[in-house]
Write a protein that holds these residues in place. Structure first.
Motif, PDB file in Angstrom:
ATOM      1  N   GLY A   1     -22.990  -3.333  -2.208  1.00 17.26           N
ATOM      2  CA  GLY A   1     -23.515  -3.901  -0.972  1.00 17.26           C
ATOM      3  C   GLY A   1     -22.698  -5.064  -0.459  1.00 17.26           C
ATOM      4  O   GLY A   1     -23.210  -5.922   0.264  1.00 17.26           O
ATOM      5  N   VAL A   2     -21.423  -5.098  -0.819  1.00 17.94           N
ATOM      6  CA  VAL A   2     -20.548  -6.194  -0.399  1.00 17.94           C
ATOM      7  C   VAL A   2     -20.013  -5.905   1.003  1.00 17.94           C
ATOM      8  O   VAL A   2     -19.518  -4.811   1.277  1.00 17.94           O
ATOM      9  CB  VAL A   2     -19.367  -6.361  -1.390  1.00 17.94           C
ATOM     10  N   ASP A   3     -20.125  -6.893   1.874  1.00 16.18           N
ATOM     11  CA  ASP A   3     -19.554  -6.791   3.208  1.00 16.18           C
ATOM     12  C   ASP A   3     -18.075  -7.133   3.092  1.00 16.18           C
ATOM     13  O   ASP A   3     -17.725  -8.241   2.695  1.00 16.18           O
ATOM     14  CB  ASP A   3     -20.267  -7.775   4.143  1.00 16.18           C
ATOM     15  N   PHE A   4     -17.208  -6.171   3.386  1.00 12.77           N
ATOM     16  CA  PHE A   4     -15.768  -6.429   3.251  1.00 12.77           C
ATOM     17  C   PHE A   4     -14.986  -5.935   4.449  1.00 12.77           C
ATOM     18  O   PHE A   4     -15.398  -5.005   5.122  1.00 12.77           O
ATOM     19  CB  PHE A   4     -15.219  -5.812   1.951  1.00 12.77           C
ATOM     20  N   ALA A   5     -13.864  -6.613   4.690  1.00 15.13           N
ATOM     21  CA  ALA A   5     -12.941  -6.200   5.743  1.00 15.13           C
ATOM     22  C   ALA A   5     -11.972  -5.195   5.144  1.00 15.13           C
ATOM     23  O   ALA A   5     -11.438  -5.408   4.057  1.00 15.13           O
ATOM     24  CB  ALA A   5     -12.172  -7.410   6.266  1.00 15.13           C
ATOM     25  N   ASP A   6     -11.776  -4.090   5.840  1.00 19.14           N
ATOM     26  CA  ASP A   6     -10.801  -3.089   5.396  1.00 19.14           C
ATOM     27  C   ASP A   6      -9.599  -3.135   6.326  1.00 19.14           C
ATOM     28  O   ASP A   6      -9.746  -3.127   7.537  1.00 19.14           O
ATOM     29  CB  ASP A   6     -11.425  -1.690   5.363  1.00 19.14           C
ATOM     30  N   ILE A   7      -8.434  -3.241   5.727  1.00 17.95           N
ATOM     31  CA  ILE A   7      -7.194  -3.252   6.505  1.00 17.95           C
ATOM     32  C   ILE A   7      -6.385  -2.028   6.099  1.00 17.95           C
ATOM     33  O   ILE A   7      -6.007  -1.875   4.926  1.00 17.95           O
ATOM     34  CB  ILE A   7      -6.404  -4.552   6.289  1.00 17.95           C
ATOM     35  N   ASN A   8      -6.172  -1.133   7.063  1.00 21.39           N
ATOM     36  CA  ASN A   8      -5.483   0.131   6.817  1.00 21.39           C
ATOM     37  C   ASN A   8      -3.970  -0.095   6.834  1.00 21.39           C
ATOM     38  O   ASN A   8      -3.387  -0.295   7.888  1.00 21.39           O
ATOM     39  CB  ASN A   8      -5.891   1.156   7.876  1.00 21.39           C
TER      40      ASN A   8
ATOM     41  N   ASP B   1      -1.459   2.014   9.035  1.00 22.03           N
ATOM     42  CA  ASP B   1      -1.257   1.727  10.458  1.00 22.03           C
ATOM     43  C   ASP B   1       0.042   0.976  10.719  1.00 22.03           C
ATOM     44  O   ASP B   1       0.547   0.984  11.833  1.00 22.03           O
ATOM     45  CB  ASP B   1      -2.409   0.885  11.019  1.00 22.03           C
ATOM     46  N   ASP B   2       0.560   0.280   9.707  1.00 24.41           N
ATOM     47  CA  ASP B   2       1.711  -0.592   9.916  1.00 24.41           C
ATOM     48  C   ASP B   2       2.499  -0.721   8.611  1.00 24.41           C
ATOM     49  O   ASP B   2       2.032  -1.325   7.655  1.00 24.41           O
ATOM     50  CB  ASP B   2       1.208  -1.963  10.380  1.00 24.41           C
ATOM     51  N   MET B   3       3.702  -0.142   8.605  1.00 28.25           N
ATOM     52  CA  MET B   3       4.538  -0.170   7.397  1.00 28.25           C
ATOM     53  C   MET B   3       4.887  -1.593   6.975  1.00 28.25           C
ATOM     54  O   MET B   3       5.034  -1.877   5.790  1.00 28.25           O
ATOM     55  CB  MET B   3       5.824   0.636   7.593  1.00 28.25           C
ATOM     56  N   SER B   4       5.017  -2.500   7.943  1.00 31.61           N
ATOM     57  CA  SER B   4       5.383  -3.876   7.580  1.00 31.61           C
ATOM     58  C   SER B   4       4.235  -4.531   6.807  1.00 31.61           C
ATOM     59  O   SER B   4       4.474  -5.325   5.900  1.00 31.61           O
ATOM     60  CB  SER B   4       5.771  -4.689   8.810  1.00 31.61           C
ATOM     61  N   VAL B   5       2.992  -4.188   7.144  1.00 29.63           N
ATOM     62  CA  VAL B   5       1.838  -4.713   6.401  1.00 29.63           C
ATOM     63  C   VAL B   5       1.769  -4.045   5.035  1.00 29.63           C
ATOM     64  O   VAL B   5       1.523  -4.703   4.022  1.00 29.63           O
ATOM     65  CB  VAL B   5       0.517  -4.500   7.187  1.00 29.63           C
ATOM     66  N   ARG B   6       2.028  -2.748   5.010  1.00 34.16           N
ATOM     67  CA  ARG B   6       1.992  -2.007   3.738  1.00 34.16           C
ATOM     68  C   ARG B   6       2.964  -2.600   2.730  1.00 34.16           C
ATOM     69  O   ARG B   6       2.632  -2.821   1.567  1.00 34.16           O
ATOM     70  CB  ARG B   6       2.315  -0.534   3.996  1.00 34.16           C
ATOM     71  N   GLU B   7       4.182  -2.863   3.177  1.00 37.71           N
ATOM     72  CA  GLU B   7       5.178  -3.456   2.281  1.00 37.71           C
ATOM     73  C   GLU B   7       4.939  -4.954   2.108  1.00 37.71           C
ATOM     74  O   GLU B   7       5.142  -5.511   1.034  1.00 37.71           O
ATOM     75  CB  GLU B   7       6.591  -3.189   2.816  1.00 37.71           C
TER      76      GLU B   7
ATOM     77  N   THR C   1      -9.482   3.748   5.974  1.00 40.07           N
ATOM     78  CA  THR C   1     -10.536   2.775   6.257  1.00 40.07           C
ATOM     79  C   THR C   1     -11.702   3.034   5.312  1.00 40.07           C
ATOM     80  O   THR C   1     -11.748   4.074   4.665  1.00 40.07           O
ATOM     81  CB  THR C   1     -11.035   2.924   7.706  1.00 40.07           C
ATOM     82  N   LYS C   2     -12.652   2.086   5.276  1.00 34.84           N
ATOM     83  CA  LYS C   2     -13.790   2.285   4.366  1.00 34.84           C
ATOM     84  C   LYS C   2     -14.586   3.529   4.742  1.00 34.84           C
ATOM     85  O   LYS C   2     -15.150   4.171   3.874  1.00 34.84           O
ATOM     86  CB  LYS C   2     -14.665   1.049   4.257  1.00 34.84           C
ATOM     87  N   SER C   3     -14.610   3.888   6.019  1.00 35.99           N
ATOM     88  CA  SER C   3     -15.339   5.092   6.427  1.00 35.99           C
ATOM     89  C   SER C   3     -14.487   6.359   6.294  1.00 35.99           C
ATOM     90  O   SER C   3     -15.017   7.463   6.244  1.00 35.99           O
ATOM     91  CB  SER C   3     -15.842   4.950   7.860  1.00 35.99           C
TER      92      SER C   3
END
Length: 119
Positions: A49-56, A59-65, A29-31
């Motif tokens: 200073g960009v507000d961004f969404a971080d997606i780890n 957490d999920d191999m299906s998202v990673r691939e 994550t960003k933190s």
């Protein structure tokens, strides 16, 4: 994973990208980044200073691939701005150092601290 599952992941990824101005698919994550490349891109965005969404993706191999297939890009992190795939760590870093990332953010109407142009 079935073709239906693959499509569901692609749809979910598309919704994340479409629903937010700036999205970073990263390890950790960003933190709490879990890899140096992800950390570099998160630091550049935070520095600007960009507000961004971080997606780890860890957490999920299906998202990673799935995100690799979605962008046709083999590595993580992956940065999206206003639905457009920007690139991974090297591309984002080079764009930042050349001032191109700041210019792109400005053109797309993303708030950032462009006066802190170089690191």
């Amino acid at each position: 994973m079935s073709e239906q599952d693959v499509q569901a992941v692609q749809d979910w990824i598309g919704k994340q990208i479409a629903g937010r101005d700036v999205v970073l698919f990263m390890k950790g994550t960003k933190s709490m980044p879990q890899c140096g490349f992800s950390m570099q891109v998160a630091q550049i965005l935070s520095h600007l200073g960009v507000d961004f969404a971080d997606i780890n993706v860890l957490d999920d191999m299906s998202v990673r691939e799935g995100v690799k297939a979605y962008s046709n890009w083999p590595t993580i992190p992956q940065l999206y701005v206003k639905g457009e795939f920007v690139g991974g760590c090297d591309i984002v870093r080079e764009m930042f150092q050349a001032g191109e990332l700041q210019e792109m953010l400005k053109t797309k109407g993303i708030a950032n601290n462009a006066q802190t142009a170089t690191a």
